[in-house]
Design a protein around this motif. Structure first.
Motif, PDB file in Angstrom:
ATOM      1  N   TRP A  20       0.815  -1.213   0.000  1.00 38.26           N
ATOM      2  CA  TRP A  20       0.000   0.000   0.000  1.00 38.26           C
ATOM      3  C   TRP A  20       0.847   1.261   0.000  1.00 38.26           C
ATOM      4  O   TRP A  20       0.440   2.287  -0.559  1.00 38.26           O
ATOM      5  N   ARG A  22      -5.971   6.950  -5.319  1.00 32.26           N
ATOM      6  CA  ARG A  22      -6.740   7.620  -4.276  1.00 32.26           C
ATOM      7  C   ARG A  22      -7.896   6.711  -3.871  1.00 32.26           C
ATOM      8  O   ARG A  22      -8.581   6.118  -4.716  1.00 32.26           O
ATOM      9  N   LEU A  23      -8.116   6.607  -2.563  1.00 33.11           N
ATOM     10  CA  LEU A  23      -9.231   5.810  -2.074  1.00 33.11           C
ATOM     11  C   LEU A  23     -10.559   6.460  -2.451  1.00 33.11           C
ATOM     12  O   LEU A  23     -10.741   7.672  -2.310  1.00 33.11           O
ATOM     13  N   GLY A  65     -13.699   3.379   1.931  1.00 27.26           N
ATOM     14  CA  GLY A  65     -12.979   2.585   2.893  1.00 27.26           C
ATOM     15  C   GLY A  65     -11.679   3.227   3.347  1.00 27.26           C
ATOM     16  O   GLY A  65     -11.492   4.445   3.256  1.00 27.26           O
ATOM     17  N   ALA A  66     -10.759   2.354   3.819  1.00 20.85           N
ATOM     18  CA  ALA A  66      -9.507   2.839   4.384  1.00 20.85           C
ATOM     19  C   ALA A  66      -8.357   1.943   3.927  1.00 20.85           C
ATOM     20  O   ALA A  66      -8.555   0.895   3.320  1.00 20.85           O
ATOM     21  N   ALA A  67      -7.149   2.382   4.254  1.00 13.03           N
ATOM     22  CA  ALA A  67      -5.957   1.627   3.898  1.00 13.03           C
ATOM     23  C   ALA A  67      -5.893   0.325   4.691  1.00 13.03           C
ATOM     24  O   ALA A  67      -6.461   0.227   5.789  1.00 13.03           O
ATOM     25  N   ALA A 122      -4.777  -2.192   7.308  1.00  9.07           N
ATOM     26  CA  ALA A 122      -4.066  -2.027   8.585  1.00  9.07           C
ATOM     27  C   ALA A 122      -3.604  -3.347   9.148  1.00  9.07           C
ATOM     28  O   ALA A 122      -2.895  -3.367  10.148  1.00  9.07           O
ATOM     29  N   GLN A 128      -6.128  -7.782   5.391  1.00  9.15           N
ATOM     30  CA  GLN A 128      -6.912  -6.737   4.755  1.00  9.15           C
ATOM     31  C   GLN A 128      -6.282  -6.355   3.414  1.00  9.15           C
ATOM     32  O   GLN A 128      -5.059  -6.396   3.257  1.00  9.15           O
ATOM     33  N   VAL A 135      -6.827  -3.654  -0.271  1.00 11.29           N
ATOM     34  CA  VAL A 135      -7.500  -2.585  -1.010  1.00 11.29           C
ATOM     35  C   VAL A 135      -7.502  -2.999  -2.473  1.00 11.29           C
ATOM     36  O   VAL A 135      -6.457  -3.365  -3.031  1.00 11.29           O
ATOM     37  N   SER A 146     -10.704  -3.670   2.849  1.00 11.85           N
ATOM     38  CA  SER A 146     -10.753  -2.480   3.711  1.00 11.85           C
ATOM     39  C   SER A 146     -11.044  -1.227   2.918  1.00 11.85           C
ATOM     40  O   SER A 146     -11.485  -0.219   3.496  1.00 11.85           O
ATOM     41  N   GLY A 147     -10.814  -1.247   1.619  1.00 14.72           N
ATOM     42  CA  GLY A 147     -11.045  -0.066   0.803  1.00 14.72           C
ATOM     43  C   GLY A 147     -10.919  -0.369  -0.673  1.00 14.72           C
ATOM     44  O   GLY A 147     -10.456  -1.447  -1.079  1.00 14.72           O
ATOM     45  N   THR A 159     -10.065   1.736  -4.643  1.00 11.92           N
ATOM     46  CA  THR A 159      -9.570   2.949  -5.290  1.00 11.92           C
ATOM     47  C   THR A 159     -10.196   3.067  -6.667  1.00 11.92           C
ATOM     48  O   THR A 159     -10.868   2.152  -7.154  1.00 11.92           O
TER      49      THR A 159
END
Length: 853
Positions: free
Chosen positions: A120, A129-130, A133-135, A137, A141, A143, A170-171, A173
């Protein structure tokens, strides 16, 4: 003379239409090809790329020092890059912030085969760019690049080189055109792919270069800045490779078009000179010198060349954009590919067109200069054949054809691997075609006699003259085709060019492709089942382990690798296609074409090579090679194989196989399976299907593998036809039509004489049609003969290389082209003849006689 040449072209424009159209089309194709090739030299700007946000990139570029037989040491990149050394990474990190890029294979169930796993932290380097969601962690998880917002929070399965895993999204893009990525936490990405292929540096570029130089320099890494950063993106390399792949067929297409245009212009001008013999003799009679006649003909060609080149450049400029779209539509180049029009590309094409026009008319100008003044008075209507022209055709044709046949024989016996590559063998194919074209005029008569021998034999058996075998129309057509040398040659030669060129090229391509299919078929002849990738770039370790664990099945896992060896008498170090496999399974499951030695002798200190390996190694001898990571090895040759250039050139065992590096561990390419005695096939098949289900693999049969290989080679053949043969065949068709129109319009007195002798219009037209068909049939026969020679040479070489393999002659394509030639020739011959005979019953002859009186 220029004024006279301009007047001649203006007044006798019909004689030059064929040359003008063919040369204009040739220049148009050359211009389009040059413009497209120029556009493929540089990879187009891809916009945002994987590392576009990083100011400096340090890429792994391990080189091995290779010293040619006579020359300085040459650094040669290794095919399996091990990644950047830890010391270099630390040295660059001291200059400022750095981001390590860990990239390897990872694929979601519905993901494309080129999907990759990345850390990531490197997502920001490409401008990701997301969108929801989120990066990531935690290790479980991910993306998803280009994912959907509703996927956030869902559990997904994905495949890596070591098997199947699951993680929570989790996310997601936005989608990016340069790659399809799945992003992991940095620690997890480093576990999947420990090697660092690219290091993004944000410190001063000069400081980064000094740090790299102090830690190994250019032998281990490259420093990229500015536009060079695009070279670190795999998408950049993939686009560059695809662009390079279209350069060769486009170059061949331009070269073939230029060569065909020379024949077209030369043939048309030769016929024009023959028709204008009295006119040129009159010029000699009023004082023109031989040199002036040669100058006149050359300047006529120059005028036609200038006009045709200008028209061709305009057509080429207009066709550049459609050509680019055609390549995009056929997925030969990326979607963003465009073809700009450059003045120098058009200038080169126009200059080649002018040179082609002058070259094509050289022999005709010489013939024009040999015309004597007395021929203006003494020349009869009956056609005379030049002994000099016949001698030239015989000598040049036999030299070219004989040289081509000798080269084919030498290639088949000494360098059979050359015949396995279409580009390498093209010169031999063109020599055969050129020889057939040069001999077409002198062999047309014997070919027509051969084709018309049956009705003559029937007539002789009935006690009648040979000429009466097919009736008066048949006899007249046969005698006319045999006596009208120039007209027969003008009709036969383009047909020979079309049939021979299409047959030689496609026949050789199909024979080469069939030899590759034959290799696969022979290799899998002892296998019962095959596991192949299903929408994935290869087979993961989980597939391999599951298949190997099943009882009653012996598996041969084939994993690709590379082996480097010097070529060209030690002048360069080249990576060859190789594979690693278990020696016992290799000998029992597959049937490799062993020509010397034994596969049982393959071990950690030995290697199995193709017999076309550089240096002609012998069984028991030793060869010095480098493994895929550059490690030197001195290995004993255990066996030699008869394999083509597209097959695996070397087999090694695990200790000599480097199958990992930047990009993670290599995936197996295929698993060949043999059922052990006593194993129930239905139960084993069901167990294997269950084992590979959901792992990006499928269970197939050897027959399905052969069928897929056959379909692929047939597509390649048709692409070659479209890119190389298309306009060349059109040129010959234009020549055929133009030559017949020119000759029929000059046959008015002959046709009128037939009407005066009592022939009906229908009989005259049938005579013209039958004569035309005889010439087309003779040209087809000679084209088939040239095809048989060319394909026979390729077949002999490939049989010597890989063993028994079928020779393929494209009868369907050749028959279709022969039918097209017949339609074109009949239309161009019969229609003008019908217009000539309209409302005439021999008046032209009577008026001529009255005028003479």
């Amino acid at each position: 003379m220029l004024t006279l040449a301009l007047a001649s072209v203006r007044l006798r424009w019909a004689s030059f239409v064929g040359s003008f159209v063919a040369l204009a089309c040739g220049v148009a194709l050359m211009a389009t090809s040059i413009l497209v090739i120029a556009a493929t030299v540089d990879v187009p700007d891809q916009g945002r790329q994987r590392f576009s946000e990083a100011p400096v990139l340090v890429t792994a570029d391990l080189n091995v020092d290779f010293k040619p037989a006579n020359g300085d040491v040459q650094p040669t990149p290794v095919p399996a890059q091990p990644g950047l050394p830890a010391g270099l990474i630390a040295a660059v990190a001291a200059t400022g912030r750095t981001v390590e890029d860990h990239t390897c294979y990872a694929q979601l169930p519905d993901g494309p085969s080129d999907q990759v796993a990345r850390a990531w932290s490197s997502a920001a380097l490409g401008g990701y760019r997301l969108t929801a969601g989120a990066a990531p962690a935690a290790d479980d998880q991910v993306v998803i690049g280009g994912g959907r917002p509703e996927q956030v929070g869902q559990r997904v399965r994905y495949v890596t080189a070591d098997g199947v895993h699951s993680a929570t999204v989790s996310g997601v893009t936005e989608a990016e055109a340069f790659e399809h990525a799945v992003f992991f936490a940095d620690a997890q990405a480093a576990r999947y792919c420990p090697a660092v292929g690219v290091l993004a540096a944000f410190g001063p570029a000069d400081a980064v270069r000094r740090a790299v130089d102090s830690a190994g320099g250019a032998n281990v890494a490259r420093v990229l800045t500015g536009t060079e950063r695009g070279q670190a993106d795999p998408h950049h390399a993939e686009v560059g490779s695809r662009l390079e792949n279209v350069q060769t067929p486009l170059g061949l297409s331009a070269a073939v078009s230029a060569g065909t245009a020379v024949f077209v212009v030369g043939g048309t001008f030769a016929l024009s000179i023959a028709q204008r013999r009295r006119e040129l003799a009159l010029l000699r009679l009023i004082g023109a010198t031989r040199r002036q006649l040669r100058t006149l003909v050359n300047r006529e060609a120059l005028v036609v060349g200038v006009l045709a080149s200008a028209a061709g450049c305009a057509l080429g400029a207009a066709g550049a954009a459609p050509a680019g779209r055609w390549l995009v539509d056929h997925d030969l180049v990326p979607a963003e590919f465009t073809v700009p029009v450059t003045w120098w590309g058009l200038l080169v094409a126009g200059s080649i067109g002018l040179l082609t026009a002058i070259t094509g008319v050289v022999f005709s100008s010489v013939k024009a200069g040999l015309i004597s003044p007395g021929e203006a008075l003494a020349e009869a209507d009956a056609e005379r054949t030049s002994r000099l022209a016949l001698a030239f055709r015989w000598v040049s044709g036999l030299l070219v054809l004989g040289g081509g046949i000798a080269a084919l024989v030498l290639t088949a016996s000494s360098w059979p691997d050359t015949a396995a590559d279409v580009a390498d063998s093209l010169s031999l194919l063109l020599a055969i075609v050129a020889g057939c074209v040069l001999l077409a005029a002198v062999l047309a008569g014997p070919a027509i006699r051969l084709l018309t021998v049956l009705p003559g034999l029937v007539a002789r058996l009935r006690g009648r003259a040979t000429e009466d075998g097919g009736g008066i129309v048949w006899a007249t057509a046969r005698q006319s085709s045999l006596s009208a040398f120039r007209r027969t040659a003008a009709t036969t030669t383009p047909v020979v060019l079309i049939i021979a060129f299409a047959g030689c090229l496609l026949g050789s391509i199909d024979t080469i492709n069939r030899s590759q299919v034959t290799e696969v078929r022979h290799q899998l002849s002892a296998a019962d089942l095959v596991v192949t990738p299903a929408g994935t770039p290869g087979l993961s370790r989980a597939v391999v382990e599951r298949v190997r664990s099943l009882p009653g099945v012996q598996s041969l896992v084939i994993t690709p690798t590379s082996v480097m060896a010097p070529v060209a008498d030690g002048q360069a170090l080249v990576a060859f296609r190789a594979a690693t496999a278990d020696p016992t399974a290799l000998a029992e499951v597959d049937r490799l074409p062993v020509v010397a030695g034994s596969l049982a002798d393959l071990g950690p200190d030995s290697i199995v090579l193709s017999r076309t390996w550089p240096g002609s190694p012998a069984v028991g001898g030793r060869v010095s090679v480098r493994l895929a990571d550059g490690t030197p090895r001195d290995l004993r040759v255990a066996a030699l194989l008869g394999t083509g250039a597209e097959a695996v050139q070397a087999w090694v065992t695990g200790p000599n196989a480097v199958t990992g590096g930047v990009g993670g561990p290599a995936l197996a390419g295929r698993i060949d399976l043999r059922l052990l005695p006593g194993t129930d096939r239905a139960q084993a098949t069901a167990a294997l299907r269950t084992a590979v289900d959901g792992l990006g693999a499928r269970l197939t049969t050897p027959e399905e593998v052969w069928s897929a290989a056959t379909d692929s080679t047939e597509r390649d053949s048709w692409n070659a036809l479209l890119m190389i043969l298309g306009l060349a065949i059109c040129y010959a068709a234009i020549t055929l039509a133009n030559s017949l129109v020119m000759t029929v319009t000059d046959r008015r007195q002959e046709l009128s004489l037939l009407r005066l002798a009592g022939a009906t219009k229908g009989q005259v037209l049938r005579t013209v049609a039958l004569e035309t068909l005889m010439c087309v049939a003779a040209g087809t026969l000679l084209g088939v003969l040239g095809t048989a020679i060319s394909v026979g040479g390729s077949w002999a070489a490939l049989t010597n290389l890989v063993g028994p393999t079928p020779a393929v002659i494209p009868w369907t394509v050749m028959a279709a082209l022969a039918a097209a030639c017949a339609v074109i020739a009949l239309t161009a011959a019969v229609l003008p003849a019908a217009l000539t005979l309209r409302d005439r019953d021999g008046q032209a002859v009577l008026r001529g006689a009255a005028g003479a009186a």
